[in-house]
Design a protein around this motif. Structure first.
Motif, PDB file in Angstrom:
ATOM      1  N   ILE A  11       0.840  -1.204   0.000  1.00 13.48           N
ATOM      2  CA  ILE A  11       0.000   0.000   0.000  1.00 13.48           C
ATOM      3  C   ILE A  11       0.875   1.255   0.000  1.00 13.48           C
ATOM      4  O   ILE A  11       0.598   2.214  -0.726  1.00 13.48           O
ATOM      5  CB  ILE A  11      -0.983   0.005   1.189  1.00 13.48           C
ATOM      6  N   ALA A  14       2.421   1.578  -3.495  1.00 14.97           N
ATOM      7  CA  ALA A  14       1.387   1.981  -4.457  1.00 14.97           C
ATOM      8  C   ALA A  14       1.008   3.446  -4.267  1.00 14.97           C
ATOM      9  O   ALA A  14       0.795   4.171  -5.242  1.00 14.97           O
ATOM     10  CB  ALA A  14       0.160   1.080  -4.320  1.00 14.97           C
ATOM     11  N   ALA A  15       0.947   3.896  -3.021  1.00  6.78           N
ATOM     12  CA  ALA A  15       0.616   5.298  -2.754  1.00  6.78           C
ATOM     13  C   ALA A  15       1.717   6.220  -3.273  1.00  6.78           C
ATOM     14  O   ALA A  15       1.424   7.278  -3.855  1.00  6.78           O
ATOM     15  CB  ALA A  15       0.399   5.514  -1.256  1.00  6.78           C
ATOM     16  N   LEU A  18       1.411   6.212  -7.066  1.00  7.18           N
ATOM     17  CA  LEU A  18       0.218   6.956  -7.442  1.00  7.18           C
ATOM     18  C   LEU A  18       0.428   8.458  -7.293  1.00  7.18           C
ATOM     19  O   LEU A  18      -0.060   9.247  -8.097  1.00  7.18           O
ATOM     20  CB  LEU A  18      -0.980   6.502  -6.608  1.00  7.18           C
ATOM     21  N   THR A  63       6.408  -1.514  -7.183  1.00  4.85           N
ATOM     22  CA  THR A  63       5.011  -1.719  -6.774  1.00  4.85           C
ATOM     23  C   THR A  63       4.413  -2.919  -7.485  1.00  4.85           C
ATOM     24  O   THR A  63       3.736  -3.747  -6.853  1.00  4.85           O
ATOM     25  CB  THR A  63       4.172  -0.455  -7.068  1.00  4.85           C
ATOM     26  N   ALA A  88      -5.043  -5.076  -9.406  1.00  7.90           N
ATOM     27  CA  ALA A  88      -4.194  -3.923  -9.077  1.00  7.90           C
ATOM     28  C   ALA A  88      -2.844  -4.048  -9.775  1.00  7.90           C
ATOM     29  O   ALA A  88      -2.349  -3.075 -10.372  1.00  7.90           O
ATOM     30  CB  ALA A  88      -4.010  -3.818  -7.563  1.00  7.90           C
ATOM     31  N   GLN A 140      -2.920   3.888 -12.715  1.00  6.44           N
ATOM     32  CA  GLN A 140      -2.477   3.678 -11.339  1.00  6.44           C
ATOM     33  C   GLN A 140      -3.608   3.943 -10.343  1.00  6.44           C
ATOM     34  O   GLN A 140      -3.727   3.238  -9.332  1.00  6.44           O
ATOM     35  CB  GLN A 140      -1.289   4.582 -11.018  1.00  6.44           C
ATOM     36  N   PHE A 144      -4.813   1.364  -7.664  1.00  2.15           N
ATOM     37  CA  PHE A 144      -4.853   1.662  -6.233  1.00  2.15           C
ATOM     38  C   PHE A 144      -6.242   1.366  -5.669  1.00  2.15           C
ATOM     39  O   PHE A 144      -6.373   0.825  -4.568  1.00  2.15           O
ATOM     40  CB  PHE A 144      -4.461   3.118  -5.974  1.00  2.15           C
TER      41      PHE A 144
END
Length: 160
Positions: A11, A14-15, A18, A63, A88, A140, A144
């Motif tokens: 997470i 990915a954040a 993003l 990611t 994802a 993305q 997410f």
């Protein structure tokens, strides 16, 4: 605990990825209205995105790998959220593919402009670069959302 830690790391990655992608998407409307001097000056010669490309791609690739590892862990533990995690990973991978196909070739061209002349068709290059970045950001964002859904599915299963 292994699964919880893996999810946390994924997470966070990915954040971070993003953040780069969505930043480009949010800037698109304004940047498409910039004239040649402002756009080339900030994007190419000013170095505003000098780290965004290499670091952003590295984070996005990491990611994708982390999402694949997480999907394998979910499958091995029989935990919920596997399908959303695979989705994802696919969306982040599609975003990276979009970046390689649309944005990277433009970056190669833009590198020639740092010390050289700007071609008359600079606006075409700008459009390809901006829209490619935006498409990567949207991909993305969908990835997410799928990742967050994978966590919510797991929590819903645990409550039942």
């Amino acid at each position: 605990m292994e699964l919880r830690n893996a999810r946390f790391v994924v997470i966070m990655l990915a954040a971070l990825s993003l953040g780069v992608g969505i930043g480009h998407l949010m800037q698109l409307p304004a940047r498409m209205g910039w004239d040649q001097y402002l756009w080339v000056g900030s994007t190419v010669q000013g170095g505003a995105y000098a780290l965004s490309g290499p670091l952003g791609v590295l984070i996005q690739l990491t990611t994708i790998i982390a999402l694949i590892v997480l999907a394998l862990l979910l499958r091995r533990h029989g935990a919920g959220g596997f399908a959303f995690t695979v989705a994802a990973a696919a969306m982040f991978a599609i975003g990276l593919l979009i970046w390689w196909v649309l944005v990277y070739p433009v970056n190669v061209e833009l590198a020639k402009w740092v010390n050289g002349p700007v071609p008359d068709n600079w606006a075409e290059w700008r459009s390809l670069w901006e829209w490619g970045q935006a498409a990567n950001g949207l991909s993305q964002l969908m990835g997410f959302a799928a990742l967050i859904a994978s966590v919510l599915v797991e929590k819903a299963k645990q409550r039942s």
